[in-house]
Scaffold this motif. Structure first.
Motif, PDB file in Angstrom:
ATOM      1  N   PHE A  32       0.846  -1.199   0.000  1.00  0.00           N
ATOM      2  CA  PHE A  32       0.000   0.000   0.000  1.00  0.00           C
ATOM      3  C   PHE A  32       0.883   1.252   0.000  1.00  0.00           C
ATOM      4  O   PHE A  32       0.662   2.180  -0.773  1.00  0.00           O
ATOM      5  N   ALA A  33       1.902   1.257   0.851  1.00  0.00           N
ATOM      6  CA  ALA A  33       2.802   2.416   0.950  1.00  0.00           C
ATOM      7  C   ALA A  33       3.548   2.642  -0.363  1.00  0.00           C
ATOM      8  O   ALA A  33       3.714   3.789  -0.800  1.00  0.00           O
ATOM      9  N   GLU A  34       3.972   1.570  -1.000  1.00  0.00           N
ATOM     10  CA  GLU A  34       4.704   1.692  -2.266  1.00  0.00           C
ATOM     11  C   GLU A  34       3.836   2.255  -3.382  1.00  0.00           C
ATOM     12  O   GLU A  34       4.351   2.870  -4.315  1.00  0.00           O
ATOM     13  N   ASP A  35       2.523   2.049  -3.295  1.00  0.00           N
ATOM     14  CA  ASP A  35       1.603   2.565  -4.315  1.00  0.00           C
ATOM     15  C   ASP A  35       1.389   4.078  -4.197  1.00  0.00           C
ATOM     16  O   ASP A  35       0.760   4.676  -5.063  1.00  0.00           O
ATOM     17  N   ASN A  36       1.899   4.689  -3.123  1.00  0.00           N
ATOM     18  CA  ASN A  36       1.826   6.144  -2.923  1.00  0.00           C
ATOM     19  C   ASN A  36       0.407   6.700  -2.972  1.00  0.00           C
ATOM     20  O   ASN A  36       0.190   7.818  -3.451  1.00  0.00           O
ATOM     21  N   ILE A  37      -0.546   5.939  -2.514  1.00  0.00           N
ATOM     22  CA  ILE A  37      -1.927   6.421  -2.446  1.00  0.00           C
ATOM     23  C   ILE A  37      -2.035   7.463  -1.338  1.00  0.00           C
ATOM     24  O   ILE A  37      -2.586   8.539  -1.524  1.00  0.00           O
TER      25      ILE A  37
END
Length: 109
Positions: A32-37
């Motif tokens: 989730f963090a890597e997706d930069n949402i």
């Protein structure tokens, strides 16, 4: 990390080295963090410098803007911080994953 000195809205994922549920979902939270949402920080509460008050009940910390007033019932917990104030306190593996999935779903719309 100081919870309330960040400039943007963000999430803080509180986890512990000894937490079985944390180990089960840390990969999902990292994805989730890597997706930069939403900017997401990881806070390992097992480390001596990262202590926040642990309370024996599911006491909700909403509207807090001071680290000394922040409490949680255990790990894993996700705090949502907007404009320097906690707006959500999500505890437990399933609730944390549901919360992140809802954010992801709302971002896609």
């Amino acid at each position: 990390m100081d919870f309330f000195l960040q400039e943007d809205d963000y999430l803080v994922f509180c986890h512990s080295d000894t937490c079985t549920q944390c180990k089960q979902i840390i990969g999902d939270v990292a994805s989730f963090a890597e997706d930069n949402i939403v900017k997401t920080y990881f806070l390992n509460v097992s480390l001596p410098d990262n202590k926040i008050t642990l309370v024996p009940i599911d006491e909700i910390t909403i509207g807090v803007n001071n680290i000394n007033d922040l409490v949680y019932a255990g790990t894993p917990t996700i705090f949502e911080v907007k404009n320097g104030i906690t707006t959500s306190n999500i505890a437990g593996k399933d609730k944390c994953l549901t919360f992140l999935n809802e954010i992801r779903k709302n971002q896609i719309k």
